[in-house]
Design a protein around this motif. Structure first.
Motif, PDB file in Angstrom:
ATOM      1  N   TYR A   1       0.856  -1.182   0.000  1.00  0.00           N
ATOM      2  CA  TYR A   1       0.000   0.000   0.000  1.00  0.00           C
ATOM      3  C   TYR A   1       0.888   1.226   0.000  1.00  0.00           C
ATOM      4  CZ  TYR A   1      -3.691  -3.266   0.664  1.00  0.00           C
ATOM      5  OH  TYR A   1      -4.551  -4.304   0.460  1.00  0.00           O
ATOM      6  N   TYR A   2       0.559   2.159  -0.862  1.00  0.00           N
ATOM      7  CA  TYR A   2       1.345   3.374  -1.052  1.00  0.00           C
ATOM      8  C   TYR A   2       0.466   4.578  -0.734  1.00  0.00           C
ATOM      9  CZ  TYR A   2       3.280   7.287  -3.729  1.00  0.00           C
ATOM     10  OH  TYR A   2       3.720   8.524  -4.114  1.00  0.00           O
ATOM     11  N   PHE A   3       0.975   5.466   0.125  1.00  0.00           N
ATOM     12  CA  PHE A   3       0.268   6.691   0.483  1.00  0.00           C
ATOM     13  C   PHE A   3       0.876   7.843  -0.301  1.00  0.00           C
ATOM     14  CE2 PHE A   3      -0.054  10.503   3.222  1.00  0.00           C
ATOM     15  CZ  PHE A   3      -1.435  10.610   3.277  1.00  0.00           C
ATOM     16  N   ALA A   4       0.062   8.486  -1.136  1.00  0.00           N
ATOM     17  CA  ALA A   4       0.502   9.618  -1.963  1.00  0.00           C
ATOM     18  C   ALA A   4      -0.159  10.894  -1.464  1.00  0.00           C
ATOM     19  CB  ALA A   4       0.120   9.375  -3.422  1.00  0.00           C
ATOM     20  N   TYR A   5       0.604  11.985  -1.425  1.00  0.00           N
ATOM     21  CA  TYR A   5       0.084  13.263  -0.946  1.00  0.00           C
ATOM     22  C   TYR A   5       0.309  14.383  -1.949  1.00  0.00           C
ATOM     23  CZ  TYR A   5       5.040  13.519   0.097  1.00  0.00           C
ATOM     24  OH  TYR A   5       6.407  13.466  -0.012  1.00  0.00           O
ATOM     25  N   GLY A   6       0.962  14.087  -3.049  1.00  0.00           N
ATOM     26  CA  GLY A   6       1.285  15.113  -4.042  1.00  0.00           C
ATOM     27  C   GLY A   6       0.761  14.734  -5.409  1.00  0.00           C
ATOM     28  N   MET A   7       1.618  14.854  -6.404  1.00  0.00           N
ATOM     29  CA  MET A   7       1.218  14.644  -7.783  1.00  0.00           C
ATOM     30  C   MET A   7       0.715  13.219  -8.037  1.00  0.00           C
ATOM     31  SD  MET A   7       3.356  15.637 -11.179  1.00  0.00           S
ATOM     32  CE  MET A   7       4.360  14.178 -11.248  1.00  0.00           C
ATOM     33  N   LEU A   8       1.181  12.261  -7.267  1.00  0.00           N
ATOM     34  CA  LEU A   8       0.767  10.873  -7.502  1.00  0.00           C
ATOM     35  C   LEU A   8      -0.578  10.533  -6.866  1.00  0.00           C
ATOM     36  CD1 LEU A   8       4.209   9.087  -7.457  1.00  0.00           C
ATOM     37  CD2 LEU A   8       2.798   9.750  -9.407  1.00  0.00           C
ATOM     38  N   THR A   9      -1.341  11.570  -6.505  1.00  0.00           N
ATOM     39  CA  THR A   9      -2.751  11.360  -6.177  1.00  0.00           C
ATOM     40  C   THR A   9      -3.581  11.320  -7.465  1.00  0.00           C
ATOM     41  OG1 THR A   9      -3.067  13.755  -5.875  1.00  0.00           O
ATOM     42  CG2 THR A   9      -2.620  12.453  -3.892  1.00  0.00           C
ATOM     43  N   LEU A  10      -2.988  11.721  -8.583  1.00  0.00           N
ATOM     44  CA  LEU A  10      -3.679  11.733  -9.879  1.00  0.00           C
ATOM     45  C   LEU A  10      -4.060  10.323 -10.318  1.00  0.00           C
ATOM     46  CD1 LEU A  10      -1.803  14.226 -12.220  1.00  0.00           C
ATOM     47  CD2 LEU A  10      -4.266  14.076 -11.909  1.00  0.00           C
ATOM     48  N   HIS A  11      -5.329  10.099 -10.507  1.00  0.00           N
ATOM     49  CA  HIS A  11      -5.799   8.771 -10.889  1.00  0.00           C
ATOM     50  C   HIS A  11      -5.259   8.338 -12.247  1.00  0.00           C
ATOM     51  CE1 HIS A  11      -9.235   7.951  -7.879  1.00  0.00           C
ATOM     52  NE2 HIS A  11      -8.343   8.765  -7.349  1.00  0.00           N
ATOM     53  N   ASP A  12      -5.227   9.234 -13.235  1.00  0.00           N
ATOM     54  CA  ASP A  12      -4.726   8.855 -14.559  1.00  0.00           C
ATOM     55  C   ASP A  12      -3.308   8.312 -14.479  1.00  0.00           C
ATOM     56  OD1 ASP A  12      -7.075   9.645 -15.749  1.00  0.00           O
ATOM     57  OD2 ASP A  12      -6.283  11.525 -16.545  1.00  0.00           O
ATOM     58  N   THR A  13      -2.448   9.011 -13.784  1.00  0.00           N
ATOM     59  CA  THR A  13      -1.048   8.606 -13.670  1.00  0.00           C
ATOM     60  C   THR A  13      -0.920   7.255 -12.990  1.00  0.00           C
ATOM     61  OG1 THR A  13      -0.339  10.916 -13.561  1.00  0.00           O
ATOM     62  CG2 THR A  13       1.209   9.264 -12.750  1.00  0.00           C
ATOM     63  N   MET A  14      -1.566   7.110 -11.840  1.00  0.00           N
ATOM     64  CA  MET A  14      -1.427   5.874 -11.077  1.00  0.00           C
ATOM     65  C   MET A  14      -2.131   4.699 -11.755  1.00  0.00           C
ATOM     66  SD  MET A  14       0.623   6.521  -8.643  1.00  0.00           S
ATOM     67  CE  MET A  14       0.418   5.153  -7.506  1.00  0.00           C
ATOM     68  N   ASN A  15      -3.278   4.945 -12.358  1.00  0.00           N
ATOM     69  CA  ASN A  15      -3.959   3.857 -13.075  1.00  0.00           C
ATOM     70  C   ASN A  15      -3.122   3.368 -14.249  1.00  0.00           C
ATOM     71  OD1 ASN A  15      -6.175   3.866 -11.352  1.00  0.00           O
ATOM     72  ND2 ASN A  15      -7.341   5.273 -12.627  1.00  0.00           N
ATOM     73  N   ASN A  16      -2.424   4.285 -14.916  1.00  0.00           N
ATOM     74  CA  ASN A  16      -1.554   3.900 -16.029  1.00  0.00           C
ATOM     75  C   ASN A  16      -0.403   3.017 -15.561  1.00  0.00           C
ATOM     76  OD1 ASN A  16      -3.073   5.182 -17.983  1.00  0.00           O
ATOM     77  ND2 ASN A  16      -1.859   7.051 -17.929  1.00  0.00           N
ATOM     78  N   LEU A  17       0.003   3.170 -14.309  1.00  0.00           N
ATOM     79  CA  LEU A  17       1.049   2.314 -13.750  1.00  0.00           C
ATOM     80  C   LEU A  17       0.498   0.957 -13.298  1.00  0.00           C
ATOM     81  CD1 LEU A  17       3.053   4.864 -11.545  1.00  0.00           C
ATOM     82  CD2 LEU A  17       3.718   3.911 -13.760  1.00  0.00           C
ATOM     83  N   GLY A  18      -0.820   0.850 -13.211  1.00  0.00           N
ATOM     84  CA  GLY A  18      -1.437  -0.391 -12.761  1.00  0.00           C
ATOM     85  C   GLY A  18      -1.838  -0.383 -11.301  1.00  0.00           C
TER      86      GLY A  18
END
Length: 161
Positions: free
Chosen positions: A22-39
Motif C-alpha cells: 500500500y502506497y500513500f501519496a500526498y502530491g502529484m501521484l494522487t492523480l488517478h490517470d497517472t497511477m492507473n496507467n502504472l497499474g
C-alpha cells in the motif's frame, strides 16, 4: 471500499503479503490517470497524522505532531514500487518510509516517500511550477481531498519570501 483490502484485524501488514503493498501519496501521484496507467488500484482517501504538507520545488511532508496530511492510498505491487522509485528519484531525491495512515476507521501500514534532507536543502527557495500545483489539485479532486491542505502549503511557501 477499504473493507475488501483488510484482513480480519483492523490493521494491514505490508510484510505478510510480498506481492501486495500500500502506497500513500500526498502530491502529484494522487492523480488517478497517472497511477492507473502504472497499474495501481485506488483504495481510498486517508490521513497521515503527525505530518504536514510542505512545498519546495516538489511536494514533501515533514513531521509536525499537531498536523495531518490527507492523501490517497493505492494498492500496488513490487513492480509498480520500482516505477515509483524511479519517478520519485529514490533514494537520492526522495526516501521511502513506512507510515500508518487512517482510512475509514482503520489503521493501514503503507509506504510513503519523503524528500531527503539533501534534496530539501538544494530545492529550498525553489517553488513548484504552476503546472505541478495544477496536477496536485487535479489529483486531490480525483480523490475528494480538500484543496485547503494545498492552499495552506502554498501560503506557507510564499510567506518565506
Amino acid at each position: 471500499m477499504l473493507q475488501k483490502y483488510l484482513n480480519e484485524s483492523d490493521e494491514l501488514d505490508v510484510t505478510t503479503d510480498s506481492s501486495t503493498l500500500y502506497y500513500f501519496a500526498y502530491g502529484m501521484l494522487t492523480l488517478h490517470d497517472t497511477m492507473n496507467n502504472l497499474g495501481a488500484m485506488y483504495v481510498d482517501a486517508c490521513t497521515l497524522r503527525g505530518w504536514k504538507l510542505v512545498l519546495y520545488q516538489h511536494a514533501n511532508i515533514e513531521q509536525d505532531s499537531g498536523a495531518r496530511v490527507s492523501g490517497a492510498l493505492w494498492k500496488i505491487d513490487r513492480q509498480i514500487l520500482q516505477y515509483l522509485d524511479k519517478i520519485e528519484g529514490y533514494p537520492t531525491y526522495y526516501d521511502r518510509i513506512r507510515v500508518k495512515v487512517h482510512c475509514a476507521g482503520k489503521v493501514v501500514p503503507a509506504i510513503c516517500y519523503v524528500m531527503t534532507s539533501e534534496a530539501a536543502r538544494s530545492s529550498a527557495g525553489l517553488g513548484p511550477t504552476r503546472e505541478y500545483l495544477y496536477r496536485i489539485a487535479r489529483g486531490y479532486k480525483d480523490c475528494g481531498i480538500p484543496l485547503q491542505q494545498l492552499n495552506t502549503a502554498i501560503k506557507e511557501f510564499n510567506s518565506q519570501f
